[in-house]
Design an enzyme around this catalytic site. Structure first.
Site, short mmCIF file in Angstrom:
data_model
loop_
_atom_site.label_atom_id
_atom_site.label_comp_id
_atom_site.label_asym_id
_atom_site.label_seq_id
_atom_site.Cartn_x
_atom_site.Cartn_y
_atom_site.Cartn_z
N HIS A 4 23.94 16.60 29.05
CA HIS A 4 22.41 16.87 28.80
C HIS A 4 22.12 16.63 27.37
O HIS A 4 21.26 16.07 26.83
CB HIS A 4 21.98 18.13 29.40
CG HIS A 4 20.48 18.61 28.87
ND1 HIS A 4 19.26 17.67 29.63
CD2 HIS A 4 19.74 19.46 28.42
CE1 HIS A 4 18.32 18.08 29.19
NE2 HIS A 4 18.46 18.96 28.14
N ARG A 31 16.60 11.01 19.32
CA ARG A 31 17.27 11.12 17.74
C ARG A 31 17.99 9.75 17.49
O ARG A 31 17.42 8.63 17.81
CB ARG A 31 18.15 12.36 17.61
CG ARG A 31 17.08 13.59 17.60
CD ARG A 31 17.66 14.75 17.06
NE ARG A 31 18.87 15.42 18.10
CZ ARG A 31 18.37 16.26 19.16
NH1 ARG A 31 17.27 16.77 19.09
NH2 ARG A 31 19.38 16.45 20.04
N LYS A 54 7.12 24.75 28.25
CA LYS A 54 8.00 25.17 28.97
C LYS A 54 7.30 26.59 29.89
O LYS A 54 7.85 27.03 30.88
CB LYS A 54 9.27 25.88 28.34
CG LYS A 54 10.01 24.53 27.65
CD LYS A 54 11.02 24.03 28.72
CE LYS A 54 11.87 23.10 27.87
NZ LYS A 54 12.90 22.59 28.96
#
EC number: 3.7.1.2
Lengths: 427, 427
Positions: free
Chosen positions: A142, A151, A262
């Protein structure tokens, strides 16, 4: 003390379907509301919810040191606080009492009528009052997928990742049990190529396939828990859907980490499956290279072979399997996570919850989020009803299942299943 | 309802020293343990701790709707849950009862002996059970200083900072009241120029000068609190020392934010000063340019003029003033923080705590951390005992004080003071 409750040859006098997650060898712990509006701690065998509060009142736990109202509570925190020895005594006792050979409760219809409910007659609650919720980031696959997308594909893993079980604090107040629907969050996002953010419903709501473990009181503030002792402080595990809003996350997360992306909701399965029940499914985790620092070094089997599945069900539609992963892929073990978490003297309490982080496996179909499954929306998932998904649509239901299986028994978690509702609009 | 408790002309029949933080116009709320080992909710006037549980039993709150044991509890959560109207009624009543003109309690020695303690005879506790702790990052000067040191001096503020009251979740389990010493944390750090981390005591332990506000139940999950209503859900404020380990923080914080560098301890002052008491000290905050998105826009005065001081006291030494700042420098208001926090439907509960982030002012002596005061250790602070500090040494005590003052009254927070002990060593 042997875990007699795990005896694979035992059968219960309660009827258990062949593929049930809850044979007599499971004996998970949860909290439920009965149809008479009584809240109690319970366990489950097959499709029966078993009232441990009633059993305690009827003296079925005689000889085990428990406070009088141990199971007549609305959370498991006090029971978990009692420690591993008590958990095992109680689970062994329950196994004995529901053994098909044991007439004690089997042949007492009056008691059975008080103690046993049909699972559809009870309403599952949050099993613990979660003081602090920590979420780790411990799947190498992950972290690599995310690093590749956001990135540098050549240096996808950050320099600290192979040394630290990276984690961060989450929000306890929005952890809800399976079945509670979740609103699509509103939030700030930065449209592509723009410099001015906008506010509105998140367009990229995602699930994260995770498990979480529940701890007991582990230390006093200032003290650490050595990695060799950490497993003794883990009571059990649940399935966790760590809902995420990817567009909000991208705009907000530098430098202090994800926050509103989140904390609008995290959904968990309501039955805590004990580490004792999972004991037969220990396996070796991935090789850790470079070797972790000494305070994180472990020998032996500290991963668990838990099959995981995610289903997406469109409104009024049929479930489609969208991910198939396994907890054994996790790079960092739960013991390493807990040892790291307390290595600075951070206090851990009974009922604290620690999430694994998204569990992605090595193959594309084993990725644990829509972000990875559709590779940032580039490869939409085709559903059996002919529609496509890049992320989650309003009124889709996300269902996660988990189970362990060997030639003799299957121990499962049931499911965590929640519908995504449209954004809340104030009237 | 007028805040009669704030009447600046009122004097108490309890003797209050001229520069006390706790005149009869303050009436903060806290929880303390008496010398008879009874825990109770209380307030403070001058150097007297006042037992509100005893006052309630003696019927001094007659006519105010309160549950029978409202003040005979070990946290303020239930009282805070009752809402702003009740807070004001109780505070007004306390003001009336301790007014020098009111003989009711003043002339009842038997009651006074039960209700009033010397402040040195009681032991202050955490005032609330903190379910969730959020820490913001709302001082532009602090964010700019950190950006200059660690990122790009030319682009010190990150692109999201002027649009978002950036925040993250902290750890509730290690929040402690003033007086509890804190161990220097152990942790992973990456030595300069090296690629292999090491594990050991942090070498760069720092304070962060902050305040924090305590909320009441504000919303149901999925709903937001509009910025125009947010102040109604803030009960009061405390001083907060958000201990930080800079070397651990640097190595761990990308990409999910600070974790072990912060969660070993956060110390708070024990008396919650209500927003009602702070009302006379409202002032305009800094101009927000660019204008925030509509859900964060406010008119009027939403900052507070609170003078803040930090003292460093070496072992067996005298306190040195190392920082002098003011809460009014904060770029984002508390109402904006709370509106943002709930804009995604995140549920806020009674007793939740939200930190301001390090409060740095515009001048070097007003910076709110050793990191900034010594500019990353480059300019050590000289203490009056002849020693120097780049960061905090073992057995140094950090004391933070805060107060508001106008021509008529002074309303203060008391202090949060804690000693840094050497790292814990397991025997």
């Amino acid at each position: 003390m042997p875990i007699t409750a795990n005896n694979p040859n035992r059968k219960s006098w309660i009827d258990v379907q062949k593929d049930s997650d809850f044979p007599i060898q499971n004996i998970p712990f949860g909290v439920f509301l009965t149809k008479d509006d009584i809240i109690t701690i319970g366990t489950r065998i097959g499709n029966c919810a078993i009232d441990l509060g009633a059993m305690q009142q009827l003296n079925y736990f005689e000889g085990i040191e428990l406070t009088d109202d141990m199971f007549m509570q609305d959370t498991l925190n006090d029971f978990i606080s009692d420690g591993k020895k008590t958990w095992r005594l109680v689970r062994n006792r329950i196994g004995d009492l529901f053994d098909s050979e044991n007439p004690k409760l089997r042949d007492n219809k009056a008691h059975r009528d008080i103690i046993i409910f049909d699972i559809n007659e009870v309403e599952m609650q949050l099993p613990v009052l979660i003081g602090d919720y920590t979420d780790f980031y411990s799947s190498k696959e992950h972290a690599t997928n995310v690093g590749k997308m956001f990135r540098d594909p050549e240096n996808a893993l950050l320099p600290n990742w192979l040394h630290i079980p990276v984690g961060y604090h989450g929000r306890s107040s929005t952890i809800v049990p399976s079945g509670i629907p979740v609103h699509r969050p509103m939030g700030q996002t930065l449209p592509n190529g723009d410099t001015q953010p906008v506010f509105g419903p998140s367009r990229l709501v995602d699930f994260e396939l995770e498990t979480a473990f529940i701890t007991t009181d582990a230390n006093i503030m200032g003290e650490n828990i050595p990695v060799t002792e950490a497993e003794d402080y883990i009571f059990g595990m649940v399935l966790l859907n760590d809902w995420s809003a990817r567009d909000m996350q991208k705009w907000e997360y530098v430098p202090l980490g994800p926050f509103l992306a989140k904390n609008f909701a995290s959904s968990i399965s309501p039955w805590i499956v004990t580490m004792d029940a999972l004991e037969p499914f220990r396996t070796k985790g991935p090789k850790q290279e470079p070797a972790p620092l000494p305070y994180l070094q472990q020998k032996g089997k500290h991963a668990y072979d838990i099959s995981l599945e995610v289903y997406l069900t469109p409104n009024n539609g049929e479930p489609d399997l969208v991910s198939k992963s396994n907890f054994k892929y996790m790079y960092w073990s739960m013991a390493q996570q807990l040892a790291h978490h307390t290595s600075n003297g951070c206090k851990v309490n009974s009922g604290d919850m620690m999430g694994s982080g998204t569990i992605s496996g090595p193959t594309p179909e084993s990725f644990g989020s829509m972000l990875e499954l559709t590779w940032g929306g580039k490869n939409p998932i085709k559903l059996s009803n002919g529609t496509e998904r890049k992320f989650i649509d309003d009124n889709d239901t996300i269902t996660m299942k988990g189970y362990c299986k060997n030639s003799q028994i299957r121990i499962g978690f049931g499911e965590v299943s929640s519908k995504l509702l449209p954004s809340f609009v104030r009237k």
